[in-house]
Each structure stands twice: as structure tokens, then as C-alpha cells.
Design a protein around this motif. Structure first.
Motif, PDB file in Angstrom:
ATOM      1  N   UNK A 135      29.798  51.265  45.935  1.00  0.00           N
ATOM      2  CA  UNK A 135      30.247  49.923  45.251  1.00  0.00           C
ATOM      3  C   UNK A 135      29.241  48.886  45.278  1.00  0.00           C
ATOM      4  N   UNK A 136      29.417  47.808  44.836  1.00  0.00           N
ATOM      5  CA  UNK A 136      28.582  46.534  44.782  1.00  0.00           C
ATOM      6  C   UNK A 136      29.006  45.470  44.469  1.00  0.00           C
ATOM      7  N   UNK A 137      28.842  44.312  44.711  1.00  0.00           N
ATOM      8  CA  UNK A 137      29.213  42.968  44.126  1.00  0.00           C
ATOM      9  C   UNK A 137      28.812  42.590  42.800  1.00  0.00           C
ATOM     10  N   UNK A 138      27.530  43.137  42.470  1.00  0.00           N
ATOM     11  CA  UNK A 138      26.785  42.806  41.403  1.00  0.00           C
ATOM     12  C   UNK A 138      27.080  43.649  40.149  1.00  0.00           C
ATOM     13  N   UNK A 139      27.923  43.173  39.042  1.00  0.00           N
ATOM     14  CA  UNK A 139      28.474  44.333  37.994  1.00  0.00           C
ATOM     15  C   UNK A 139      27.099  44.748  37.274  1.00  0.00           C
ATOM     16  N   UNK A 140      26.346  44.204  37.170  1.00  0.00           N
ATOM     17  CA  UNK A 140      25.020  44.414  36.068  1.00  0.00           C
ATOM     18  C   UNK A 140      24.193  45.659  36.746  1.00  0.00           C
ATOM     19  N   UNK A 141      23.965  45.651  38.080  1.00  0.00           N
ATOM     20  CA  UNK A 141      23.179  46.588  38.873  1.00  0.00           C
ATOM     21  C   UNK A 141      24.173  48.017  38.945  1.00  0.00           C
ATOM     22  N   UNK A 142      25.459  47.617  38.807  1.00  0.00           N
ATOM     23  CA  UNK A 142      26.541  48.916  38.846  1.00  0.00           C
ATOM     24  C   UNK A 142      26.393  49.619  37.135  1.00  0.00           C
ATOM     25  N   UNK A 143      26.036  48.661  36.329  1.00  0.00           N
ATOM     26  CA  UNK A 143      26.007  49.434  34.861  1.00  0.00           C
ATOM     27  C   UNK A 143      24.726  50.124  34.947  1.00  0.00           C
ATOM     28  N   UNK A 144      23.565  49.802  35.582  1.00  0.00           N
ATOM     29  CA  UNK A 144      22.490  50.390  35.454  1.00  0.00           C
ATOM     30  C   UNK A 144      22.551  51.695  36.139  1.00  0.00           C
ATOM     31  N   UNK A 145      23.468  51.656  37.360  1.00  0.00           N
ATOM     32  CA  UNK A 145      23.545  52.746  38.317  1.00  0.00           C
ATOM     33  C   UNK A 145      24.322  53.855  37.576  1.00  0.00           C
ATOM     34  N   UNK A 146      25.494  53.510  36.664  1.00  0.00           N
ATOM     35  CA  UNK A 146      26.135  54.254  35.944  1.00  0.00           C
ATOM     36  C   UNK A 146      25.217  55.175  34.822  1.00  0.00           C
ATOM     37  N   UNK A 147      24.177  54.566  34.713  1.00  0.00           N
ATOM     38  CA  UNK A 147      23.172  55.235  33.382  1.00  0.00           C
ATOM     39  C   UNK A 147      22.431  56.395  34.124  1.00  0.00           C
ATOM     40  N   UNK A 148      22.305  56.426  35.534  1.00  0.00           N
ATOM     41  CA  UNK A 148      21.634  57.681  35.820  1.00  0.00           C
ATOM     42  C   UNK A 148      20.361  57.700  35.547  1.00  0.00           C
ATOM     43  N   UNK A 149      19.444  56.749  35.577  1.00  0.00           N
ATOM     44  CA  UNK A 149      18.197  56.791  35.020  1.00  0.00           C
ATOM     45  C   UNK A 149      17.367  56.151  36.015  1.00  0.00           C
ATOM     46  N   UNK A 150      16.193  56.927  36.117  1.00  0.00           N
ATOM     47  CA  UNK A 150      15.163  56.577  37.113  1.00  0.00           C
ATOM     48  C   UNK A 150      13.798  56.300  36.333  1.00  0.00           C
ATOM     49  N   UNK A 151      13.161  55.434  36.572  1.00  0.00           N
ATOM     50  CA  UNK A 151      11.820  54.983  35.983  1.00  0.00           C
ATOM     51  C   UNK A 151      10.752  56.287  36.366  1.00  0.00           C
ATOM     52  N   UNK A 152      10.001  56.828  35.649  1.00  0.00           N
ATOM     53  CA  UNK A 152       9.027  57.665  35.814  1.00  0.00           C
ATOM     54  C   UNK A 152       8.054  57.296  36.785  1.00  0.00           C
ATOM     55  N   UNK A 153       7.898  55.812  36.766  1.00  0.00           N
ATOM     56  CA  UNK A 153       6.781  55.248  37.591  1.00  0.00           C
ATOM     57  C   UNK A 153       6.991  55.376  39.067  1.00  0.00           C
ATOM     58  N   UNK A 154       8.566  55.534  39.500  1.00  0.00           N
ATOM     59  CA  UNK A 154       8.663  55.907  40.789  1.00  0.00           C
ATOM     60  C   UNK A 154       8.852  57.313  40.943  1.00  0.00           C
ATOM     61  N   UNK A 155       8.580  58.265  40.126  1.00  0.00           N
ATOM     62  CA  UNK A 155       8.781  59.693  40.458  1.00  0.00           C
ATOM     63  C   UNK A 155       8.018  60.371  41.546  1.00  0.00           C
ATOM     64  N   UNK A 156       6.648  59.925  41.764  1.00  0.00           N
ATOM     65  CA  UNK A 156       5.863  60.380  42.809  1.00  0.00           C
ATOM     66  C   UNK A 156       6.471  59.828  44.302  1.00  0.00           C
ATOM     67  N   UNK A 157       6.821  58.762  44.444  1.00  0.00           N
ATOM     68  CA  UNK A 157       7.469  57.984  45.636  1.00  0.00           C
ATOM     69  C   UNK A 157       8.616  58.942  45.921  1.00  0.00           C
TER      70      UNK A 157
END
Length: 272
Positions: A135-157
């Protein structure tokens, strides 16, 4: 807002936001909140406080941007690997003795922690009988979360964090790469419910064996922290666990007497 009146302006905006949109930021620590609100004012090049206030009051679409900017949305997969190692080796196996596991990730932001937990539940053969409420207060970040996408730029980390936390498979098994993005497996998402929840105003909505709220309450003042700890206390089963961020503590809250702290991490077990 950069004037001797900036504190007064800040309180005016917080009062407007509560009155018009129902979001209560009055219990947030002022220094950090003020910094983020002033930053947005400067970023969007307002020429006066009156214009800024009018925009927030009258344009819901701009308020959505305001909400996105003033709430903290910094997260990563397997953030603080030592914590996730404890979670994997000590906490989740104990929860495995339950017929069904309910976990709440409060203040989940874009979902990285929820997906990290789902991966470890899968590796421990517990995912099939688990449900994660993120859960989160921010609906915009929840929409991103539901897409299950990770940037490849963060893959190594993320891969380094996963290995350091004790992951037993190849991290690449959990996503499909497509140009600059990675799509996390649907099986992980199928066990996560993303939903809006305001820690300031909303009540308990279930009973959990594990609650994670890491690096969120650090932005609240003491009275609001105590209120949220009371919410978590009411939302945990006896012998359930509460996990906080590295700079956060339950120790001085009114409900601390109901918990015992594990020695290795910022994790408390409810004993009463």
C-alpha cells in the motif's frame, strides 16, 4: 516561498491540502516536507506563493503532481541486503509454519520491496500460500508498481543486492528483458495486491504475520509515529513481526511493551 513567510506559507498549503483533498501532512516532519514543497515551487517556476497555492487548490491534476513530489519514493530491490538475509533465514521460514501467510508492505512506493519478498517466498516454496498487501498514499507510484517493470539501469545493483541477501537462484530468472526495461514474472505479481492506504488517516484492514514499513515513518513527527505504531500493533497477530528502516525504532513508542526486538536487525516480534 523563499521568504520570511515560508513557514506560514507551508502551513497554509498543508491546511488547503487537508481541507480540499483529505490528505493530512500536518504530522510530517517539517524540515524535509518544506524542502520538497519549496523544491517543487522552484522547479515549476512559480512567480508568487498566491499562484502556487491557487494551482494546488483548483487543479486536481496538478495536485497529483504535488503529491508525487512531496512524498518520498526512494526504494530498490533487496535494499539493505543484511535485512533481507535475516528475513530469508529467520523470519520467513518461521512464517512457513502458518497455513496462510499475510504480509503488509506499508508505504510500498513503486513496489520493489514487495517483489523482493515475493522472490524469497518463492525460493522458500511459500509463495503459493502467501499474499502480500502493498500500500501507499500515492496512486501514481502504485500504478507504476502494478506494471512490474524494473529499469535495466538498476539491474546490476539489484543483482548484487539479491546475491548479498542470500538469493539461491539466478536473479535473471525473475524477469524478461526488453530493451531498457525488465518485466518481472507474472507469478510474483499474482501474489501482490497493490492498494491505496493512508497511514495518517486510514485504519487497519486485515491481520498480518509480517508488516514492513521501512524508511517511511522517519518523515513523521513523534505523535504521528506513535499513531502509526498503534495501527501496526492492531494489525499484527500475536507473534507477528514488524520490520522498520535502519534509522527507525519502535523502542520509545507506547506500544513497545508489546514487542521484543530481534538482536540482528530492526525487526520486532509482537509478544502480547
Amino acid at each position: 516561498m523563499i521568504s520570511e513567510h515560508s513557514d506560514e506559507h507551508l502551513e497554509t498549503i498543508l491546511s488547503d491540502v487537508l481541507e480540499i483533498y483529505g490528505y493530512d501532512f500536518t504530522g510530517y516532519s517539517r524540515a524535509s516536507l518544506k524542502r520538497r514543497i519549496v523544491r517543487l515551487y522552484e522547479l515549476d517556476k512559480f512567480v508568487s506563493f498566491a499562484e502556487y497555492r491557487y494551482k494546488i487548490r483548483t487543479e486536481p491534476s496538478y495536485f497529483k503532481r504535488f503529491l508525487q513530489q512531496v512524498t518520498i519514493n526512494v526504494t530498490e530491490m533487496f535494499r539493505d541486503p543484511a535485512f533481507y538475509s535475516t528475513l530469508r533465514t529467520e523470519i520467513l521460514p518461521r512464517l512457513g509454519t502458518y497455513p496462510f501467510i499475510r504480509i503488509w508492505v506499508a508505504g510500498c512506493s513503486t513496489g520493489e520491496e514487495a517483489y523482493s519478498i515475493a522472490i524469497f517466498l518463492k525460493e522458500l516454496n511459500l509463495l503459493h500460500k502467501s499474499l502480500i498487501y502493498a500500500t501507499d498514499i500515492n496512486s501514481a507510484v502504485l500504478e507504476n508498481a502494478a506494471q512490474a517493470i524494473i529499469p535495466m539501469s538498476k539491474l546490476q545493483l539489484y543483482t548484487e543486492n539479491y546475491i548479498a541477501a542470500g538469493g539461491s537462484e539466478q536473479f535473471s530468472d525473475y524477469y524478461t528483458a526488453n530493451y531498457s526495461l525488465g518485466k518481472l514474472n507474472n507469478e510474483l505479481k499474482s501474489k501482490i495486491i497493490f492498494s491505496g492506504h493512508n497511514l495518517v488517516t486510514d485504519n487497519s484492514f486485515n491481520e498480518f504475520q509480517l508488516i514492513l514499513c521501512r524508511n517511511v515513518i522517519i518523515y513523521f513527527d513523534r505523535p504521528l509515529q506513535n499513531k502509526v505504531f498503534g495501527l501496526f500493533d492492531n494489525s499484527l497477530e500475536k507473534f507477528g513481526y514488524l520490520a522498520l528502516g535502519t534509522k527507525e525504532s519502535l523502542d520509545f513508542s507506547p506500544v513497545a511493551k508489546n514487542f521484543e526486538r530481534l538482536p540482528a536487525a530492526k525487526i520486532w516480534r509482537k509478544i502480547y
